[in-house]
Design a protein around this motif. Structure first.
Motif, PDB file in Angstrom:
ATOM      1  N   UNK A 253       0.833  -1.207   0.000  1.00 37.97           N
ATOM      2  CA  UNK A 253       0.000   0.000   0.000  1.00 37.97           C
ATOM      3  C   UNK A 253       0.868   1.258   0.000  1.00 37.97           C
ATOM      4  N   UNK A 254       1.939   1.253   0.804  1.00 38.72           N
ATOM      5  CA  UNK A 254       2.853   2.403   0.822  1.00 38.72           C
ATOM      6  C   UNK A 254       3.476   2.607  -0.552  1.00 38.72           C
ATOM      7  N   UNK A 255       3.983   1.523  -1.142  1.00 38.23           N
ATOM      8  CA  UNK A 255       4.627   1.629  -2.451  1.00 38.23           C
ATOM      9  C   UNK A 255       3.641   2.093  -3.509  1.00 38.23           C
ATOM     10  N   UNK A 256       2.443   1.494  -3.523  1.00 39.89           N
ATOM     11  CA  UNK A 256       1.461   1.834  -4.547  1.00 39.89           C
ATOM     12  C   UNK A 256       0.991   3.275  -4.453  1.00 39.89           C
ATOM     13  N   UNK A 257       0.624   3.713  -3.250  1.00 37.68           N
ATOM     14  CA  UNK A 257       0.122   5.086  -3.093  1.00 37.68           C
ATOM     15  C   UNK A 257       1.226   6.111  -3.307  1.00 37.68           C
ATOM     16  N   UNK A 258       2.456   5.775  -2.898  1.00 36.13           N
ATOM     17  CA  UNK A 258       3.573   6.707  -3.090  1.00 36.13           C
ATOM     18  C   UNK A 258       3.895   6.893  -4.567  1.00 36.13           C
ATOM     19  N   UNK A 259       3.992   5.792  -5.306  1.00 37.51           N
ATOM     20  CA  UNK A 259       4.297   5.879  -6.739  1.00 37.51           C
ATOM     21  C   UNK A 259       3.177   6.604  -7.490  1.00 37.51           C
ATOM     22  N   UNK A 260       1.933   6.285  -7.135  1.00 38.86           N
ATOM     23  CA  UNK A 260       0.804   6.971  -7.774  1.00 38.86           C
ATOM     24  C   UNK A 260       0.822   8.463  -7.446  1.00 38.86           C
ATOM     25  N   UNK A 261       1.141   8.786  -6.181  1.00 38.87           N
ATOM     26  CA  UNK A 261       1.191  10.187  -5.784  1.00 38.87           C
ATOM     27  C   UNK A 261       2.301  10.950  -6.485  1.00 38.87           C
ATOM     28  N   UNK A 262       3.461  10.312  -6.641  1.00 42.27           N
ATOM     29  CA  UNK A 262       4.568  10.952  -7.347  1.00 42.27           C
ATOM     30  C   UNK A 262       4.218  11.189  -8.809  1.00 42.27           C
ATOM     31  N   UNK A 263       3.497  10.270  -9.406  1.00 50.42           N
ATOM     32  CA  UNK A 263       3.093  10.408 -10.800  1.00 50.42           C
ATOM     33  C   UNK A 263       2.058  11.523 -10.957  1.00 50.42           C
ATOM     34  N   UNK A 264       1.108  11.602 -10.018  1.00 53.12           N
ATOM     35  CA  UNK A 264       0.052  12.609 -10.107  1.00 53.12           C
ATOM     36  C   UNK A 264       0.540  13.992  -9.697  1.00 53.12           C
ATOM     37  N   UNK A 265       1.484  14.023  -8.721  1.00 56.46           N
ATOM     38  CA  UNK A 265       1.991  15.307  -8.214  1.00 56.46           C
ATOM     39  C   UNK A 265       3.515  15.335  -8.310  1.00 56.46           C
ATOM     40  N   UNK A 266       4.061  15.394  -9.501  1.00 57.79           N
ATOM     41  CA  UNK A 266       5.527  15.433  -9.637  1.00 57.79           C
ATOM     42  C   UNK A 266       6.084  16.729  -9.059  1.00 57.79           C
ATOM     43  N   UNK A 267       7.342  16.667  -8.613  1.00 55.74           N
ATOM     44  CA  UNK A 267       7.994  17.832  -8.006  1.00 55.74           C
ATOM     45  C   UNK A 267       7.207  18.373  -6.819  1.00 55.74           C
ATOM     46  N   UNK A 268       6.582  17.452  -6.078  1.00 59.44           N
ATOM     47  CA  UNK A 268       5.808  17.827  -4.893  1.00 59.44           C
ATOM     48  C   UNK A 268       5.947  16.728  -3.854  1.00 59.44           C
ATOM     49  N   UNK A 269       5.912  17.120  -2.580  1.00 57.87           N
ATOM     50  CA  UNK A 269       5.991  16.148  -1.494  1.00 57.87           C
ATOM     51  C   UNK A 269       4.643  15.498  -1.194  1.00 57.87           C
ATOM     52  N   UNK A 270       3.595  15.949  -1.871  1.00 61.08           N
ATOM     53  CA  UNK A 270       2.273  15.381  -1.601  1.00 61.08           C
ATOM     54  C   UNK A 270       2.229  13.890  -1.921  1.00 61.08           C
TER      55      UNK A 270
END
Length: 244
Positions: free
Chosen positions: A164-181
């Motif tokens: 879950x951590x890996x999936x949500x983190x990778x998805x979040x990085x893809x959706x919000x690049x150059x952001x810590x969100x």
């Protein structure tokens, strides 16, 4: 021979599950490098260190004392249930108090500690604090699973949380690049899900009971263990604050 095999099997499971946090850091590192700037990656390490500090405050060493008192009370099911339930209710209370204090004073504390404007309490510090509170619940629940010799649930709960951590983190990085969100929000979602699952299992099995005189018997032990854990946090993480 049968006991030896079970021991080796359980030890292997606990070792593999315990290595998942390090594995997640290595697996996610290429994504951090690809989607975050150097300054954002440095800020991320600060927020993760802060989250772990909140986890230590919320846990207050019940991850250790529950192991000891489980073996003390395992032949007294009613007392064990009261102690386990009371411990988690107390941690929830500590978490609420810690969350309230940092909600009120978090901005002031971050402004005085960090001169770098990219490291602020809102919104990432608040998300990291909530993450630490729920991580504490999952952590202590995992220690209780080890005490009760339930390696199967321990392994799959950690594998599911890791995924879950890996999936949500990778998805979040893809959706919000150059952001810590992405990384902070992803870990926040995983921690809340895992923490609520752990609390649901505890209260379903042990009931909802708060026996303060019973749980207070462990306070003196918890205090010294807690101080040791805080010193370990300083050794492992405080250099990052100095670098900032």
């Amino acid at each position: 021979m049968r006991i030896s095999k079970n021991f080796l099997k359980s030890s292997l499971i606990y070792t593999l599950a315990g290595a998942l946090p390090m594995a997640s850091a290595l697996i996610l590192l290429p994504f951090y490098v690809a989607y975050l700037s150097t300054s954002d990656f440095g800020a991320l390490s600060i927020y993760f260190a802060f989250s772990y500090f909140i986890q230590l405050l919320t846990t207050y060493s019940f991850d250790t004392s529950l192991y000891i008192h489980f073996h003390e009370y395992k032949n007294e099911p009613r007392k064990l249930s009261a102690f386990a339930s009371s411990s988690f209710i107390l941690m929830m209370g500590i978490g609420l108090c810690v969350g309230f204090v940092f909600t009120v004073f978090g901005d002031l504390a971050f402004r005085n500690i960090f001169t770098d404007q990219s490291i602020s309490f809102q919104p990432y510090g608040l998300l990291a604090a909530i993450t630490g509170i729920f991580q504490a619940m999952f952590k202590v629940h995992g220690n209780l699973l080890q005490s009760r010799e339930k390696p199967g649930i321990y392994l799959w709960s950690n594998v599911a949380t890791f995924a879950l951590i890996a999936g949500t983190t990778i998805a979040g990085l893809y959706l919000y690049p150059d952001s810590l969100m992405g990384p902070i929000g992803g870990r926040f979602i995983a921690a809340v899900v895992a923490g609520l699952w752990a609390l649901a299992r505890i209260f379903r099995e042990f009931g909802i009971t708060f026996d303060l005189p019973l749980v207070r018997t462990t306070f003196s032990f918890n205090f010294y263990t807690f101080l040791y854990q805080v010193l370990q946090w300083v050794i492992n993480y405080f250099d990052r604050i100095f670098m900032v």
